[in-house]
Design a protein around this motif. Structure first.
Motif, PDB file in Angstrom:
ATOM      1  N   ARG A 166       0.666  -1.289   0.109  1.00 13.63           N
ATOM      2  CA  ARG A 166       0.122  -0.059   0.010  1.00 13.63           C
ATOM      3  C   ARG A 166       1.039   1.386   0.107  1.00 13.63           C
ATOM      4  N   ASP A 216       3.983   1.035  -0.974  1.00 14.06           N
ATOM      5  CA  ASP A 216       4.258   1.653  -2.303  1.00 14.06           C
ATOM      6  C   ASP A 216       3.807   1.326  -3.091  1.00 14.06           C
ATOM      7  N   GLY A 217       2.572   1.279  -3.795  1.00 13.32           N
ATOM      8  CA  GLY A 217       1.154   1.851  -3.819  1.00 13.32           C
ATOM      9  C   GLY A 217       0.836   3.932  -4.325  1.00 13.32           C
ATOM     10  N   ARG A 265       4.065   5.679  -5.446  1.00  8.65           N
ATOM     11  CA  ARG A 265       3.435   5.725  -6.935  1.00  8.65           C
ATOM     12  C   ARG A 265       3.182   6.356  -7.739  1.00  8.65           C
TER      13      ARG A 265
END
Length: 335
Positions: free
Chosen positions: A118, A120-121, A124
């Motif tokens: 989560r 990392d998302g 990004r």
């Protein structure tokens, strides 16, 4: 004729006056510069990727051991039920409790991977919104960030301030800058404190413990604990497997970018120009290992932080090391 022996007078006037002040200076020993062997070993161990043959071997061995243990437990319980039903049901209950505990551990590990994914998302998505200037995408990232930290009481004032000002910004960069300032600034301070504490611990243990592997174990333990704490500060749950995977991700990034080497150019502002190669060998190793730990900490912050660092907010490795070791060198706060 006999020889006569008597006192011999030695004239000292012809010898120069010798004193410690007149002694020639001791030449500098040409010792190799400290390299942070403990942290270099930790980086090598953490970044090393097992071969396919090694993965196949360990997977097959784990499956074989699991099958043998399960079959032995089944035979043990069935035999015990046949001979003594009461003890057999007790054994069945204990095995059931063990299976339940194993399932809970597996669920916790899965939750840790989900929470890290989560973060990392979000990172990004924030990078994409900044690159395209998409206001709606930036607002969604800000809303997701508020939802991530809705149960954090220490961020209540930040959430309220962000909600009060969210309607006043109409630019993607401004939206994410406001979210970063209100929600992530306190977390950045807590993460920097963890990095400084780990830097101080690794430097001290490496400098004072003469055992060959003790400094490596201490450095690995301190770095893994630091990375897990940083992940928890930013909202991730790093379990055992998730923490090791996160550590590998951070160290691999450092190895790939060549940042696991620390030179005199970085340490001179901390302990003085040219001093690294002349101080005690163990003391120098401690300073270099501490500096490498600080670099690992900054990389962990970059990996775990839900928003990317702006140039003005990225922590300085030199500043972290200087603050962590200020008690040893008597320096003031880093800039």
């Amino acid at each position: 004729m006999s020889d006569r022996k008597g006192p011999v007078l030695i004239e000292l006037d012809d010898f120069p006056d010798q004193s410690p002040a007149a002694a020639p200076p001791v030449p500098d020993l040409d010792l190799p510069a400290p390299t942070g062997r403990a942290m270099q070993t930790v980086a090598t161990l953490a970044a090393r990727k097992p071969s396919r043959l090694a993965r196949f071997f360990w997977a097959s061995l784990t499956a074989l051991l699991g099958f043998v243990i399960s079959l032995a437990a089944w035979n043990f319980v069935t035999a015990l039920l046949a001979s003594n039903p009461i003890l057999g049901w007790i054994a069945t209950g204990l095995i059931g409790l063990f299976v339940l505990a194993a399932l809970l551990v597996a669920l916790r590990e899965a939750a840790s991977f989900f929470s890290l994914g989560r973060l990392d998302g979000l990172q990004r998505a924030a990078e994409s919104a900044l690159a395209t200037g998409d206001l709606k995408a930036a607002q969604k990232v800000s809303d997701d960030l508020v939802a991530l930290y809705k149960s954090r009481p220490e961020l209540r004032l930040g959430r309220e301030a962000l909600a009060a000002r969210s309607g006043d910004v109409f630019d993607a960069d401004a939206v994410l800058h406001l979210a970063e300032d209100r929600l992530l600034s306190p977390l950045d301070a807590a993460a920097r404190a963890e990095v400084e504490a780990a830097t101080r611990q690794v430097a001290t243990v490496t400098a004072l413990v003469p055992l060959a592997l003790a400094d490596v174990v201490a450095a690995l333990t301190a770095n893994m604990r630091m990375i897990r704490r940083i992940a928890e500060i930013y909202g991730g749950r790093a379990g055992t497997l998730g923490g090791w995977r996160l550590t590998r991700t951070v160290i691999t990034h450092l190895v790939a970018t060549g940042m696991v080497a620390v030179g005199d150019d970085m340490l001179e502002p901390i302990i003085g120009s040219g001093l690294v190669g002349k101080i005690s060998r163990r003391f120098g190793e401690g300073v270099v290992s501490g500096a490498l730990t600080a670099r690992v900490g900054v990389a962990a912050m970059e990996v775990c932080r839900p928003l990317p660092f702006r140039k003005s907010t990225r922590p300085s490795v030199t500043g972290l090391v200087r603050r962590a070791l200020s008690g040893l060198f008597g320096k003031g706060d880093a800039a």
